[in-house]
Write a protein that holds these residues in place. Sequence first.
Motif, short mmCIF file in Angstrom:
data_model
loop_
_atom_site.label_atom_id
_atom_site.label_comp_id
_atom_site.label_asym_id
_atom_site.label_seq_id
_atom_site.Cartn_x
_atom_site.Cartn_y
_atom_site.Cartn_z
N ALA A 111 61.66 33.86 44.32
CA ALA A 111 60.74 32.90 45.19
C ALA A 111 59.75 33.25 45.95
O ALA A 111 58.68 32.68 45.81
N ILE A 112 59.92 34.22 46.47
CA ILE A 112 58.52 34.94 47.07
C ILE A 112 57.63 35.37 46.05
O ILE A 112 56.30 35.09 46.45
N ALA A 113 58.00 36.00 45.20
CA ALA A 113 57.02 36.63 44.19
C ALA A 113 56.33 35.21 43.47
O ALA A 113 55.24 35.38 43.02
N LEU A 114 57.10 34.26 43.14
CA LEU A 114 56.72 32.93 42.36
C LEU A 114 55.52 32.55 43.29
O LEU A 114 54.39 32.04 42.96
N ALA A 115 55.96 32.27 44.82
CA ALA A 115 55.08 31.80 45.57
C ALA A 115 53.65 32.43 45.93
O ALA A 115 52.68 31.95 45.79
N GLY A 116 53.92 33.73 45.98
CA GLY A 116 52.70 34.68 46.02
C GLY A 116 51.82 34.68 44.71
O GLY A 116 50.62 34.57 44.92
N HIS A 311 59.61 46.09 47.17
CA HIS A 311 58.69 47.20 47.37
C HIS A 311 57.39 46.97 46.60
O HIS A 311 56.40 47.09 46.79
N PHE A 312 57.59 46.64 45.23
CA PHE A 312 56.48 46.55 44.33
C PHE A 312 55.59 45.25 44.66
O PHE A 312 54.27 45.41 44.85
N LEU A 313 56.35 44.32 45.15
CA LEU A 313 55.55 43.02 45.53
C LEU A 313 54.91 43.43 46.76
O LEU A 313 53.81 42.89 46.79
N ILE A 314 55.64 43.83 47.68
CA ILE A 314 54.86 44.54 49.06
C ILE A 314 53.84 45.25 48.76
O ILE A 314 52.65 45.16 49.54
N TYR A 315 53.77 46.38 48.18
CA TYR A 315 53.00 47.40 47.80
C TYR A 315 51.68 46.64 47.13
O TYR A 315 50.45 47.05 47.45
N SER A 316 51.96 46.02 46.21
CA SER A 316 50.87 45.22 45.38
C SER A 316 50.05 44.36 46.48
O SER A 316 48.66 44.28 46.20
N VAL A 317 50.69 43.74 47.17
CA VAL A 317 49.86 42.94 48.28
C VAL A 317 48.99 44.03 49.20
O VAL A 317 47.86 43.62 49.46
N TRP A 318 49.79 45.10 49.51
CA TRP A 318 49.04 45.86 50.40
C TRP A 318 47.72 46.55 49.83
O TRP A 318 46.60 46.76 50.30
N ASP A 319 48.12 47.01 48.60
CA ASP A 319 46.93 47.86 47.79
C ASP A 319 46.01 46.90 47.60
O ASP A 319 44.65 47.17 47.74
N THR A 320 46.01 45.76 46.91
CA THR A 320 44.90 44.66 46.79
C THR A 320 44.24 44.26 47.78
O THR A 320 43.16 44.22 47.88
N ALA A 321 45.01 43.94 49.05
CA ALA A 321 44.28 43.75 50.20
C ALA A 321 43.25 44.61 50.75
O ALA A 321 42.03 44.37 51.01
N TRP A 322 43.66 46.23 50.69
CA TRP A 322 42.79 47.07 51.20
C TRP A 322 41.45 47.33 50.06
O TRP A 322 40.40 47.47 50.38
N LEU A 323 42.05 47.19 48.86
CA LEU A 323 40.88 47.53 47.86
C LEU A 323 39.82 46.34 48.00
O LEU A 323 38.52 46.51 48.05
N ARG A 324 40.36 45.15 48.11
CA ARG A 324 39.19 44.14 48.50
C ARG A 324 38.50 44.01 49.62
O ARG A 324 37.44 43.99 49.71
N LEU A 325 39.34 44.51 50.81
CA LEU A 325 38.61 44.58 52.14
C LEU A 325 37.50 45.67 52.06
O LEU A 325 36.38 45.79 52.70
#
Length: 378
Positions: A111-116, A311-325
């Motif tokens: 559900a979290i993955a689908l929402a994200g 972990h993969f969902l959490i890391y993907s958000v972390w990685d993408t956020a910093w790459l964009r920032l």
Amino acid sequence: MGGVITKQKIRGLDELRGIAAVMIVIYHIYQSYFRGIPNYNAEGVLVFPETFNPNYNILNELSAGVNLFFVLSGFLIHLLYANKYFDWQASKVFLSKRLFRILPPYYASVAIALAGGLVISYLKIDIWNVLMHVLCIHNFDYGYAFSIQAVYWSIAVEVQFYILYCMYRFIADRYTIEHKLLWFFAFCLTVSVIYKLVLYLSIDNVTISNAGMRWLMLYNTILRFPEWLLGALFFEYLPLIKKIKYKYVWILLLLVFTTVLNHYFVWHVFGSDLVYSIAFSLLIVSLTDLKKDVALFVFLGNISYSLYLNHFLIYSVWDTAWLRLLHLPRVASAERILIMVSGFFVCIAGSYILYRLIEKPAMNLKSVWVDAKSEKKS
């Protein structure tokens, strides 16, 4: 049936669960760093990286954490149920307990993955895809196995392991046959090897890479079931296996042996999973007599399921956020190494929060609703 073992002697397995989870987290972070995880291209076609490229290093072998999870599951399930008789009622109790343990945190993660995915529009969601994930049959279809999150294929496989084990016990418990689990393992291994051989010879190597073929075999329940059964088999013959001398030497030799040979695709397909599973099964047996807990790995073992799921969902958000920032490209760089290392700890922290919010309450409900009712009926 089954080796005699007390609750005090299985504490080392908590540590192993933690180690297995950490292996998978590091593997996925490393693979993500080099963009080595299957992804859909602009045309919606699943593209597999060539993971057997010699430029990749030993960290690729950390994917064997999945093998460790499978044999651990087989060992622990058979430990709990080896001396129980599987009639119709016992089979229903077994499946209800196992599914109630594994599915609530999994459904929450989906559900979290689908929402994200809907928020940032990186997923093309269809009802059939979601339904297949809910029913844990998404690994049956090449296009859906990794469609929401890469790790979910193994949850479907694990659920199917429970069903196959339950079916085996329901039939086998009615017959008095010596070494019937061993015979069943030999049968399943033979089917697996023949299946792999047919698949290997029939797939057109022009349309799919070696890595793609490996992924096709990866999430196939029939091909992975012998690993799970190997864990059960090592518990079945626990007193005998404990007599093996120099177990840690054998474990090291087996791990080095298969790691070196994994550079060869044929070995990776036909021998790697089985040899890793033998080594890990020996490791499990060796740790059943562990007298002291290692607090860090016990902690990781407690959150290992939530860590694996999320972990993969959490890391993907972390990685993408910093790459964009920081406006960084998805290429290897010093900045990405810092993101990668910090992301590892973020994964652990985020998974601990989800463990406390979702998994732990679900386990408490299981104890009240399922375990208590099962004990009354029995």
